[in-house]
Design an enzyme around this catalytic site. Structure first.
Site, short mmCIF file in Angstrom:
data_model
loop_
_atom_site.label_atom_id
_atom_site.label_comp_id
_atom_site.label_asym_id
_atom_site.label_seq_id
_atom_site.Cartn_x
_atom_site.Cartn_y
_atom_site.Cartn_z
N SER A 111 -3.56 31.27 -7.64
CA SER A 111 -4.62 31.86 -8.45
C SER A 111 -5.30 30.78 -9.28
CB SER A 111 -4.04 32.99 -9.32
OG SER A 111 -5.08 33.79 -9.86
N GLU A 209 -8.82 33.07 -0.73
CA GLU A 209 -8.35 34.40 -1.15
C GLU A 209 -8.95 34.68 -2.51
OE1 GLU A 209 -6.04 35.35 -3.79
OE2 GLU A 209 -6.06 33.32 -4.61
N HIS A 278 -3.19 37.44 -3.82
CA HIS A 278 -2.77 38.46 -4.79
C HIS A 278 -2.30 39.71 -4.06
CE1 HIS A 278 -5.24 35.72 -7.17
NE2 HIS A 278 -4.69 36.23 -8.25
#
Length: 307
Positions: A111, A209, A278
């Site tokens: 992330s 992502e 995620h």
């Protein structure tokens, strides 16, 4: 720059936990730390992990000090990020990359940690690991067994072989691509553009992502990568999980239409559907390692990220 692989872990090793971005949920983090102990590891926790400075886990100086201290500590063999959120890019310009290069060790997270992955890899050549974090994933009650199993790649030299045994995969552009696997969170990849840490995609396999981004936002970011030449340069594209990336308006393109538009334009081997990001399960991968993306058998094979 030559490839720099960190050493593998052994039972009884000491590892560090830091929060280079936002403050983690302490209850979940404690359970995540117990998971590490269950792997036979000893744990040191950074000084800023329990601090709160708005959406940051302490000041930039405090979080940077923790990062440097863990790399400098000869007892610490790996560094695990507690959670993502926001803030790692604020550290990048002041990181001592020579310190990291002289003391290579496992760095694990995803992330917001994408900015650290990119900066550290491009400044030092060190492989880092994109995987679920202690205070936002591993410490939760419903964490999938596959997410936990990914940590085993840190103890033994193991190729990651992602096939349809993990998830349904869809070929968007046929072919076979090889190269260094780079990328991570799309928002953070785009945020490197125009900085000294701008992602290098030339000859690489790009993995993307994201989470909580509407299709129009994904469109904007992919278009920026296109205009910056980053999609033209790639050897292949790996499309991970885009969690909760749904439109909140009636007039919209679908996420699939947006991604297809740019991937088909790039016209490089591309597969969608990897449970990386995620999501639960979250399959862990080493970034900076050599990889092969093959649409003939719908697979992504990644070399071990450790010595």
């Amino acid at each position: 720059m030559s490839l720099l692989k960190p050493n593998r872990l052994h039972i009884g090793d000491t590892v560090g936990v830091i929060a280079p971005a936002s403050p983690p949920n302490q209850k979940i983090l404690r359970k995540g730390i117990e998971f590490l102990k269950g792997l036979g590891l000893r744990v040191k926790v950074g000084k800023s992990v329990e601090k709160i400075n708005g959406y940051l886990a302490g000041s930039d100086e405090e979080r940077l000090e923790d990062l440097h201290a863990m790399f400098l500590d000869s007892e610490v063999k790996a560094i695990f990020c507690a959670c993502g959120g926001y803030g790692t890019a604020r550290l990048a310009a002041n990181i001592d990359y020579e310190l990291i290069k002289a003391n290579p060790k496992i760095l694990w997270g995803y992330s917001d940690i994408t900015f650290l992955h990119t900066a550290i890899r491009q400044e030092t050549g060190m492989i880092t690991f994109h995987g679920p974090m202690l205070g936002s994933d591993i410490g939760k009650e419903d964490t999938h067994t596959l997410s936990k199993q990914g940590f085993q790649q840190l103890f033994a030299s193991t190729k990651i072989s992602y096939t349809e045994r993990f998830s349904t995969l869809e070929t968007l552009v046929e072919g076979i691509a090889s190269g260094e696997l780079v990328g991570g969170n799309l928002s953070l990849i785009v945020s490197t553009l125009g900085t000294p840490f701008e992602i290098d995609t030339n000859g690489k396999i790009l993995f993307i992502e994201d989470v909580n981004e509407e299709p129009r936002s994904v469109d904007r970011m992919l278009n920026q990568l296109k205009m910056a030449g980053k999609l033209k340069d790639v050897n292949g594209i790996v499309i991970g999980d885009f969690c909760d990336c749904t439109p909140n308006r009636e007039l919209t393109l679908t996420l699939e239409e947006v991604i297809n538009h740019y991937v088909l334009w790039a016209n490089k081997p591309a597969i969608r559907g990897f449970m990386m990001g995620h999501c639960n399960p979250h399959i862990s991968i080493p970034l900076g390692a050599q990889a092969v993306l093959n649409t003939n058998n719908k697979s992504l094979i990644v070399e071990s990220g450790i010595e």
